[in-house]
Design an enzyme around this catalytic site. Structure first.
Site, PDB file in Angstrom:
ATOM      1  N   LYS A  47      10.491 -15.033 -12.461  1.00  0.00           N
ATOM      2  CA  LYS A  47      10.976 -13.896 -11.681  1.00  0.00           C
ATOM      3  C   LYS A  47      10.206 -13.791 -10.364  1.00  0.00           C
ATOM      4  O   LYS A  47       9.119 -14.346 -10.203  1.00  0.00           O
ATOM      5  CB  LYS A  47      10.808 -12.603 -12.486  1.00  0.00           C
ATOM      6  CG  LYS A  47       9.363 -12.255 -12.818  1.00  0.00           C
ATOM      7  CD  LYS A  47       9.269 -10.988 -13.649  1.00  0.00           C
ATOM      8  CE  LYS A  47       7.809 -10.638 -13.948  1.00  0.00           C
ATOM      9  NZ  LYS A  47       7.704  -9.381 -14.716  1.00  0.00           N
ATOM     10  N   ARG A 148      10.462   1.552 -20.211  1.00  0.00           N
ATOM     11  CA  ARG A 148      11.283   0.940 -19.156  1.00  0.00           C
ATOM     12  C   ARG A 148      12.647   0.632 -19.773  1.00  0.00           C
ATOM     13  O   ARG A 148      13.336   1.519 -20.242  1.00  0.00           O
ATOM     14  CB  ARG A 148      10.612  -0.326 -18.617  1.00  0.00           C
ATOM     15  CG  ARG A 148       9.278  -0.092 -17.947  1.00  0.00           C
ATOM     16  CD  ARG A 148       8.802  -1.301 -17.147  1.00  0.00           C
ATOM     17  NE  ARG A 148       8.948  -2.578 -17.825  1.00  0.00           N
ATOM     18  CZ  ARG A 148       8.356  -3.713 -17.434  1.00  0.00           C
ATOM     19  NH1 ARG A 148       7.582  -3.721 -16.342  1.00  0.00           N
ATOM     20  NH2 ARG A 148       8.534  -4.826 -18.093  1.00  0.00           N
ATOM     21  N   TYR A 281      -9.809  -2.059  14.553  1.00  0.00           N
ATOM     22  CA  TYR A 281      -9.458  -0.659  14.740  1.00  0.00           C
ATOM     23  C   TYR A 281     -10.494   0.282  14.136  1.00  0.00           C
ATOM     24  O   TYR A 281     -11.014   0.043  13.041  1.00  0.00           O
ATOM     25  CB  TYR A 281      -8.091  -0.360  14.100  1.00  0.00           C
ATOM     26  CG  TYR A 281      -6.918  -0.953  14.835  1.00  0.00           C
ATOM     27  CD1 TYR A 281      -6.569  -0.511  16.101  1.00  0.00           C
ATOM     28  CD2 TYR A 281      -6.154  -1.959  14.253  1.00  0.00           C
ATOM     29  CE1 TYR A 281      -5.473  -1.042  16.767  1.00  0.00           C
ATOM     30  CE2 TYR A 281      -5.066  -2.504  14.903  1.00  0.00           C
ATOM     31  CZ  TYR A 281      -4.732  -2.041  16.168  1.00  0.00           C
ATOM     32  OH  TYR A 281      -3.656  -2.586  16.827  1.00  0.00           O
ATOM     33  N   MET A 329      -1.990  -6.003  11.646  1.00  0.00           N
ATOM     34  CA  MET A 329      -0.663  -6.422  11.184  1.00  0.00           C
ATOM     35  C   MET A 329      -0.532  -7.934  11.105  1.00  0.00           C
ATOM     36  O   MET A 329       0.066  -8.462  10.165  1.00  0.00           O
ATOM     37  CB  MET A 329       0.414  -5.852  12.105  1.00  0.00           C
ATOM     38  CG  MET A 329       1.824  -6.165  11.648  1.00  0.00           C
ATOM     39  SD  MET A 329       3.038  -5.285  12.654  1.00  0.00           S
ATOM     40  CE  MET A 329       4.563  -5.854  11.903  1.00  0.00           C
TER      41      MET A 329
END
Length: 410
Positions: A47, A148, A281, A329
């Site tokens: 998967k 689930r 940053y 990013m």
């Protein structure tokens, strides 16, 4: 510095990282896991693009290594395997139950088994199978505590009764019964034994209702390694075939397993900065002495977690250097130390891979952010090119299947 420059840009125009998958590791891991179970059947779970490793490539490799079944979450993944010419039995377990679902119809036409956990799903599958003119082959799922997919034990009797009637009507064939354990990654947890006992009761109830399932399956990777009494007729190996730890106390190397996937990128810049220099940053890191900093052209858009800063390392020119400053990013910085001799722009940085090579592992990165290696490998962005080692066939880049009629289990 090899080229004695304070600031250098890489000569190469390619500023991308690369994912490399060693398919021989997948093959060896499947074989090692098969040796640890007496279950007659072994499912390789592929998967999520085979946990980011490559859906078709891993499926073919697992089949060649002796896997008897393949498992996918979504029907489109299973259909893609059939279109690639893979003929192993496939079980798929996530779909939107809709009478108009062309995806379900295509899955049944391609001999894909589907999970069934509610009477509503049964009615939809039986209706589509009636139009198709042949029974849908299903595995009834018990919700043994995960909450689930699957039928809760109070709904199980109705599900098996309806399934038996559908078999009589010729619209359904129940091949398997299964559940997934809520404490699958903690094999010794008492909740697992309780859930398995509940599953055994459900199997008896199904047989009493007239069903004759060929396959009972409960165990995923951790229980393959640690709870042989839960193996039943088939085991489902996911994380372990990729060489990752399925539980905190299980070291893959102890079982002869090794990671198949590594992520690398070129070092594209090196600069010397004085003491007191803020890095990235918000200056969450500040140098306390003159240091060399390196720039890696990958960031959170590529799946690099922001939380890795200051908590893990990358390997460059044989040295382990820490990630420093806030991950951006498309890039992040590493601290090369006060002496960067032996390191140059263009060197390959190994973010994570096989720890036997001295690199950090995906499990190391996962632990560093309070998670696990499976989160790290599954968040790698599709824009990173994939390369396959130790394969005899062509491996095109993965294309996400079109999600027609897909969704969570209804």
């Amino acid at each position: 510095m090899r080229r004695n420059a304070q600031y250098q840009e890489a000569a190469s125009a390619v500023l991308s990282g690369q994912v490399t998958v060693d398919l021989s590791a997948i093959s060896d891991n499947v074989k090692a896991l098969k040796q640890r179970t007496e279950a007659p059947f072994f499912m390789a779970v592929v998967k999520g693009n085979a946990y980011g490793h490559g859906l078709v490539e891993v499926a073919r490799t697992a089949a060649e290594a002796g896997a008897d079944w393949l498992g996918t979450a979504q029907l489109t993944e299973a259909i893609a395997l059939r279109k690639a010419g893979i003929t192993l039995p496939i079980l798929s377990w996530l779909y939107l139950a809709s009478q108009t679902s062309a995806t379900i119809l295509e899955a049944l036409e391609n001999d894909i088994d589907v999970s069934l956990g509610s009477v509503g799903q049964l009615e939809v599958l039986a209706g589509i199978a009636a139009r198709l003119g042949r029974p849908a082959v299903v595995h009834l799922e018990l919700d043994s505590g995960l909450s689930r997919g699957g039928a809760r034990k109070e709904d199980w009797a109705e599900l098996v009764a309806q399934a038996r009637q559908a078999e009589i009507d010729g619209t359904l064939r129940v091949r398997g019964l299964w559940t997934h354990l809520a404490w699958a990654d903690v094999p010794a947890h008492p909740g697992n034994a309780t859930a398995v006992a509940e599953f055994e009761d459900a199997v008896r109830e199904a047989r009493d209702a007239g069903l004759t399932p060929e396959l009972r399956h409960v165990s995923s990777s951790a229980n393959i390694l640690d709870r042989p009494e839960f193996h039943f007729d088939m085991v489902r190996a996911g994380l372990a075939i990729y060489g990752l730890a399925p539980a905190d106390h299980l070291d893959p190397a102890d079982f002869g397993l090794r990671p198949a996937l590594s992520v690398t990128a070129p070092l594209v810049m090196v600069k010397k900065v004085p003491a007191g220099t803020g890095v990235s940053y918000e200056h969450q890191a500040i140098t306390y002495e003159p240091r060399y900093l390196g720039l890696i052209p990958l960031g959170y858009a590529d799946g690099i977690p922001k939380g890795i800063s200051g908590r893990s390392v990358v390997k460059i020119a044989g040295r382990s250097v820490p990630v420093i400053g806030k991950v951006c990013m498309d890039q992040f910085m590493v601290d090369l130390g006060p002496d960067a001799s032996g390191i140059a722009v263009g060197d390959t940085a190994v973010l994570f891979g096989d720890p036997a090579t001295g690199a950090a592992s995906a499990d190391d990165w996962g632990a560093a952010i309070g998670s696990h290696g499976d989160e790290i490998i599954n968040r790698i962005a599709p824009r990173l090119p994939r390369a396959y080692a130790n394969t005899a066939y062509e491996c095109p880049d993965y294309q996400e299947p079109a999600a027609a009629g897909q969704g969570n289990v209804a």
